[in-house]
Write a protein that holds these residues in place. Structure first.
Motif, mmCIF file in Angstrom:
data_model
loop_
_atom_site.group_PDB
_atom_site.id
_atom_site.type_symbol
_atom_site.label_atom_id
_atom_site.label_comp_id
_atom_site.label_asym_id
_atom_site.label_seq_id
_atom_site.Cartn_x
_atom_site.Cartn_y
_atom_site.Cartn_z
ATOM 1 N N VAL A 1 46.433 -66.145 -82.448
ATOM 2 C CA VAL A 1 47.259 -65.506 -83.458
ATOM 3 C C VAL A 1 47.180 -64.466 -83.814
ATOM 4 C CG1 VAL A 1 49.202 -66.352 -85.330
ATOM 5 C CG2 VAL A 1 47.796 -68.304 -83.738
ATOM 6 N N ARG A 2 46.189 -63.789 -84.458
ATOM 7 C CA ARG A 2 45.998 -63.049 -85.415
ATOM 8 C C ARG A 2 45.841 -61.664 -84.619
ATOM 9 N NH1 ARG A 2 40.930 -65.558 -89.302
ATOM 10 N NH2 ARG A 2 42.624 -66.296 -90.806
ATOM 11 N N GLY A 3 45.932 -61.593 -83.020
ATOM 12 C CA GLY A 3 46.379 -60.674 -82.073
ATOM 13 C C GLY A 3 44.608 -60.069 -81.691
ATOM 14 N N TRP A 4 43.478 -61.189 -81.209
ATOM 15 C CA TRP A 4 42.739 -61.587 -80.613
ATOM 16 C C TRP A 4 43.157 -61.436 -79.105
ATOM 17 C CZ3 TRP A 4 39.583 -64.811 -78.222
ATOM 18 C CH2 TRP A 4 38.925 -64.416 -77.732
ATOM 19 N N VAL A 5 42.575 -61.037 -78.045
ATOM 20 C CA VAL A 5 42.754 -61.500 -77.251
ATOM 21 C C VAL A 5 40.938 -60.476 -76.681
ATOM 22 C CG1 VAL A 5 43.615 -60.544 -74.769
ATOM 23 C CG2 VAL A 5 45.074 -60.668 -76.548
ATOM 24 N N PHE A 6 40.300 -61.932 -75.708
ATOM 25 C CA PHE A 6 39.057 -61.589 -74.784
ATOM 26 C C PHE A 6 38.862 -60.478 -74.145
ATOM 27 C CE2 PHE A 6 35.843 -61.440 -71.943
ATOM 28 C CZ PHE A 6 35.188 -62.470 -72.780
ATOM 29 N N GLN A 7 38.066 -59.312 -74.849
ATOM 30 C CA GLN A 7 38.010 -58.614 -73.807
ATOM 31 C C GLN A 7 36.693 -58.356 -72.737
ATOM 32 O OE1 GLN A 7 39.391 -54.673 -76.379
ATOM 33 N NE2 GLN A 7 39.030 -53.497 -74.473
ATOM 34 N N GLU A 8 36.292 -58.395 -71.570
ATOM 35 C CA GLU A 8 35.061 -58.169 -71.790
ATOM 36 C C GLU A 8 34.414 -56.422 -71.885
ATOM 37 O OE1 GLU A 8 33.027 -57.862 -67.307
ATOM 38 O OE2 GLU A 8 34.937 -58.962 -67.395
ATOM 39 N N GLY A 9 33.248 -56.880 -72.031
ATOM 40 C CA GLY A 9 32.918 -55.285 -72.819
ATOM 41 C C GLY A 9 32.838 -54.887 -73.874
ATOM 42 N N VAL A 10 33.749 -56.022 -74.928
ATOM 43 C CA VAL A 10 33.724 -55.908 -75.982
ATOM 44 C C VAL A 10 33.207 -57.358 -77.458
ATOM 45 C CG1 VAL A 10 35.935 -55.546 -78.109
ATOM 46 C CG2 VAL A 10 35.752 -53.664 -76.217
ATOM 47 N N ASP A 11 33.724 -58.074 -76.895
ATOM 48 C CA ASP A 11 33.740 -59.285 -77.021
ATOM 49 C C ASP A 11 32.571 -60.373 -76.533
ATOM 50 O OD1 ASP A 11 36.106 -59.988 -78.974
ATOM 51 O OD2 ASP A 11 37.393 -59.523 -77.048
ATOM 52 N N ASP A 12 31.992 -59.620 -75.361
ATOM 53 C CA ASP A 12 30.366 -60.624 -74.894
ATOM 54 C C ASP A 12 29.573 -59.340 -74.863
ATOM 55 O OD1 ASP A 12 31.910 -58.252 -73.396
ATOM 56 O OD2 ASP A 12 31.559 -60.190 -71.614
ATOM 57 N N VAL A 13 29.232 -58.408 -75.496
ATOM 58 C CA VAL A 13 27.880 -57.741 -76.046
ATOM 59 C C VAL A 13 27.582 -57.781 -77.070
ATOM 60 C CG1 VAL A 13 28.975 -56.305 -74.230
ATOM 61 C CG2 VAL A 13 29.643 -56.155 -76.331
ATOM 62 N N GLN A 14 26.768 -57.105 -77.351
ATOM 63 C CA GLN A 14 25.664 -57.227 -78.786
ATOM 64 C C GLN A 14 26.871 -57.061 -80.197
ATOM 65 O OE1 GLN A 14 22.426 -54.176 -79.803
ATOM 66 N NE2 GLN A 14 21.645 -55.652 -80.504
ATOM 67 N N SER A 15 27.486 -56.503 -80.451
ATOM 68 C CA SER A 15 28.226 -56.043 -81.334
ATOM 69 C C SER A 15 29.159 -57.138 -81.720
ATOM 70 C CB SER A 15 29.333 -54.405 -80.956
ATOM 71 O OG SER A 15 30.449 -55.013 -79.937
ATOM 72 N N GLU A 16 29.765 -57.964 -80.792
ATOM 73 C CA GLU A 16 30.166 -59.051 -81.809
ATOM 74 C C GLU A 16 29.275 -60.319 -81.706
ATOM 75 O OE1 GLU A 16 33.061 -59.661 -82.417
ATOM 76 O OE2 GLU A 16 33.417 -57.745 -82.973
ATOM 77 N N CYS A 17 27.880 -60.911 -80.429
ATOM 78 C CA CYS A 17 27.306 -61.656 -80.672
ATOM 79 C C CYS A 17 25.993 -61.598 -81.059
ATOM 80 C CB CYS A 17 27.526 -61.871 -78.332
ATOM 81 S SG CYS A 17 29.367 -61.933 -77.918
ATOM 82 N N ASP A 18 25.716 -60.600 -81.718
ATOM 83 C CA ASP A 18 23.871 -60.726 -81.503
ATOM 84 C C ASP A 18 23.704 -61.684 -83.303
ATOM 85 O OD1 ASP A 18 21.586 -59.662 -81.408
ATOM 86 O OD2 ASP A 18 21.935 -58.411 -83.246
ATOM 87 N N LEU A 19 25.742 -61.379 -84.250
ATOM 88 C CA LEU A 19 24.388 -63.049 -85.117
ATOM 89 C C LEU A 19 24.846 -64.109 -84.270
ATOM 90 C CD1 LEU A 19 25.904 -60.323 -88.051
ATOM 91 C CD2 LEU A 19 23.314 -60.709 -87.177
ATOM 92 N N ASP A 20 25.229 -64.899 -83.490
ATOM 93 C CA ASP A 20 25.837 -66.177 -83.519
ATOM 94 C C ASP A 20 25.036 -66.632 -83.728
ATOM 95 O OD1 ASP A 20 28.238 -64.885 -82.678
ATOM 96 O OD2 ASP A 20 27.515 -64.882 -80.228
ATOM 97 N N ASP A 21 23.583 -66.233 -83.528
ATOM 98 C CA ASP A 21 22.097 -67.365 -83.586
ATOM 99 C C ASP A 21 22.371 -67.232 -84.961
ATOM 100 O OD1 ASP A 21 21.035 -65.013 -82.912
ATOM 101 O OD2 ASP A 21 19.699 -65.789 -81.649
ATOM 102 N N VAL A 22 22.569 -66.710 -85.682
ATOM 103 C CA VAL A 22 21.995 -66.663 -86.896
ATOM 104 C C VAL A 22 22.609 -67.803 -87.741
ATOM 105 C CG1 VAL A 22 21.947 -65.219 -89.430
ATOM 106 C CG2 VAL A 22 21.343 -64.016 -87.356
#
Length: 184
Positions: free
Chosen positions: A137-158
């Motif tokens: 709703v805020r404008g996010w659309v999944f983008q391969e190479g952006v939403d599936d890389v370290q800059s978005e996912c590195d803190l997921d397991d913290v």
């Protein structure tokens, strides 16, 4: 170690979870105190703009211009971090001159490590979460190479945050800010 800052609030979360919105609102609330926002992305975007002759103001905004270059900036900054993990954190911290520092865009474990090593117990972590539906709703659309890389996912397991807040569409912003202010 300097007496300043007294506290460093480290905000993290996925794209469009509301990090910038909440940090700007928090800064506005703290106008009677000595507070500032710094962004790790600012020196990345500044360097990228200088390198390619781009409009820095547009890169710093939240719009299509930035999105056009996001993937390449991520890849370039990842290569730079391989050489020196704290490079962009140090550059962002060069502007620190207030008692309360709000870092609006912590994205990697190396970012957390830098701030914890530099500021010790003064560094407090805040994880902002929002569902994919709310982010869309805020404008996010999944983008391969952006939403599936370290800059978005590195803190997921913290799992250990000083504070985790849910920023859904129906969230009461004042309640969220009250919770965050308790870290001060």
């Amino acid at each position: 170690m300097s007496d300043k800052p007294r506290v460093v609030l480290l905000f993290s979360g996925k794209r469009k979870c509301g990090k910038d919105f909440l940090t700007e609102r928090l800064l506005h609330r703290l106008t009677d105190q000595c507070a500032q926002i710094i962004r790790i992305s600012e020196p990345i975007k500044r360097s990228w703009a200088e390198k390619l002759g781009l409009d820095l103001r547009e890169l710093l905004s939240d719009g299509p211009y930035k999105e056009r270059y996001r993937r390449e900036m991520i890849e370039w900054s990842d290569r730079k971090r391989l050489e020196d993990a704290g490079f962009f954190c140090r550059q962002a911290c060069a502007a620190v001159n207030k008692e309360i520092v709000i870092v609006s865009d912590v994205r990697r474990k190396t970012d957390l490590q830098y701030f914890r090593e530099t500021y010790g117990e003064r560094a407090k972590t805040v994880r902002i979460v929002a569902s994919e539906k709310t982010r869309s709703v805020r404008g996010w659309v999944f983008q391969e190479g952006v939403d599936d890389v370290q800059s978005e996912c590195d803190l997921d397991d913290v799992t250990e945050w000083d504070l985790a807040v849910c920023n859904e569409s129906d969230a009461n912003v004042d309640d969220l800010l009250d919770k965050i202010e308790k870290l001060l």
